[in-house]
Design a protein around this motif. Structure first.
Motif, PDB file in Angstrom:
ATOM      1  N   HIS A 198      13.645  -7.004  -4.816  1.00  0.00           N
ATOM      2  CA  HIS A 198      13.269  -7.096  -3.410  1.00  0.00           C
ATOM      3  C   HIS A 198      13.754  -5.823  -2.724  1.00  0.00           C
ATOM      4  N   TYR A 199      12.863  -5.137  -2.043  1.00  0.00           N
ATOM      5  CA  TYR A 199      13.205  -3.842  -1.453  1.00  0.00           C
ATOM      6  C   TYR A 199      12.692  -3.731  -0.024  1.00  0.00           C
ATOM      7  N   GLU A 200      13.177  -2.705   0.649  1.00  0.00           N
ATOM      8  CA  GLU A 200      12.657  -2.318   1.966  1.00  0.00           C
ATOM      9  C   GLU A 200      12.600  -0.804   2.015  1.00  0.00           C
ATOM     10  N   PHE A 201      11.435  -0.241   2.299  1.00  0.00           N
ATOM     11  CA  PHE A 201      11.260   1.201   2.460  1.00  0.00           C
ATOM     12  C   PHE A 201      11.252   1.515   3.949  1.00  0.00           C
ATOM     13  N   SER A 202      11.927   2.609   4.330  1.00  0.00           N
ATOM     14  CA  SER A 202      11.908   3.006   5.734  1.00  0.00           C
ATOM     15  C   SER A 202      12.036   4.519   5.877  1.00  0.00           C
ATOM     16  N   ASN A 203      11.635   5.008   7.021  1.00  0.00           N
ATOM     17  CA  ASN A 203      11.769   6.414   7.394  1.00  0.00           C
ATOM     18  C   ASN A 203      13.237   6.655   7.727  1.00  0.00           C
ATOM     19  N   LYS A 246       0.819  -1.202   0.000  1.00  0.00           N
ATOM     20  CA  LYS A 246       0.000   0.000   0.000  1.00  0.00           C
ATOM     21  C   LYS A 246       0.855   1.255   0.000  1.00  0.00           C
ATOM     22  N   VAL A 247       1.930   1.237   0.785  1.00  0.00           N
ATOM     23  CA  VAL A 247       2.789   2.414   0.866  1.00  0.00           C
ATOM     24  C   VAL A 247       3.355   2.754  -0.502  1.00  0.00           C
ATOM     25  N   PRO A 252       1.448   7.524   6.697  1.00  0.00           N
ATOM     26  CA  PRO A 252       1.603   6.896   8.007  1.00  0.00           C
ATOM     27  C   PRO A 252       3.076   6.592   8.291  1.00  0.00           C
ATOM     28  N   ASP A 253       3.579   7.088   9.404  1.00  0.00           N
ATOM     29  CA  ASP A 253       4.968   6.878   9.844  1.00  0.00           C
ATOM     30  C   ASP A 253       5.998   7.563   8.946  1.00  0.00           C
TER      31      ASP A 253
END
Length: 281
Positions: A76-81, A2-3, A135-136
């Motif tokens: 393959h990924y990772e999203f972060s603040n 969703k993000v 969100p976040d």
């Protein structure tokens, strides 16, 4: 993911703005300082991308393939603040469910990065925040993207891997990319130019999902030998078949719907057709 969907809208909107407010300029400068400070803390010297993004290759693969337009990319990924380290979204590596897209088409996060990365490489990308909050991920907070794995597949790669996976024996492989796989021999002569061939068929993507066909219906598709009623790969394959013959035709988009595709078929998509010659007139 969703993000990812929300971010697509946000970054696309951001990229289209022509009049940047003063607040945005100030925040952009702050973002750049944050981003460069992050890489400095890791002793990494990042490369700048368009619109303020920076990336650093954390795992190099100098011999890896560079993507070209139309290639299928699996990431393959990772999203972060960046500020809090909070993970916002990621692909599932345990089930090997990467994010898929075709290179050369609009993608807000990866479009610039993937022009620089090679298959098998890993990287950290940091993108400036926008005025829109998620969100976040408050407004004007940089987004960090970690590319965990990256695979490039050309259409020919996908076709060869599909054939190997399903253990097909190719009867004939043409230089233009058409693979003709005979499943059941037919009878009689190969129809000559001008003959009308009645065909039963199912069209599939290489994930085996059907997009068209008449196998379950009473009607048949009429194809004129030497004509141009269908895409080239289908036409050329049919013209190799005799009455009662069954075959699988697999071909790249250059023999199908090309780079643009059509309503049901994306551009640069290889296709598969299961076909049966029901009648020749």
């Amino acid at each position: 993911m969703k993000v990812f969907g929300f971010l697509f809208v946000a970054f696309f909107t951001f990229s289209c703005l022509s009049d940047i407010a003063l607040e945005d300029e100030v925040k952009a400068e702050e973002n750049e300082k944050q981003i460069l400070a992050y890489f400095a803390s890791k002793n990494q010297n990042p490369t700048a991308l368009a619109k303020g993004g920076y990336y650093f290759v954390t795992k190099s693969n100098p011999t890896g393939e560079l993507a070209t337009t139309g290639d299928s990319l699996f990431v393959h990924y990772e999203f972060s603040n960046l500020t809090t380290g909070k993970v916002l979204d990621s692909t599932n590596r345990s089930t090997n469910s990467p994010y898929f897209f075709r290179y050369g088409f609009s993608n807000p996060v990866f479009v610039n990065l993937m022009s620089a990365l090679r298959e098998g490489e890993q990287a950290t990308l940091v993108i400036p925040g926008t005025a829109q909050a998620f969100p976040d991920l408050p407004a004007y907070t940089p987004l960090m993207v970690k590319v965990k794995s990256y695979v490039v597949r050309t259409q020919d790669d996908l076709i060869r891997e599909f054939i190997a996976q399903y253990k097909y024996t190719v009867t004939e492989a043409q230089p233009d990319g058409l693979r003709f796989i005979r499943l059941k021999a037919g009878t009689g002569e190969i129809p000559t130019t001008g003959k009308i061939v009645k065909v039963k068929y199912i069209g599939r993507f290489l994930n085996t999902k059907a997009f068209d066909g008449n196998m379950s219906r009473s009607d048949s598709l009429s194809v004129t030998v030497g004509g141009k009623e269908t895409v080239q790969g289908f036409q050329k394959g049919i013209e190799k078949m005799r009455l009662g013959e069954k075959a699988v035709l697999i071909f790249p988009s250059s023999l199908g719907y090309g780079a643009k595709g059509n309503t049901n078929i994306p551009g640069n998509t290889p296709l598969l057709f299961e076909v049966y010659i029901a009648k020749i007139q």
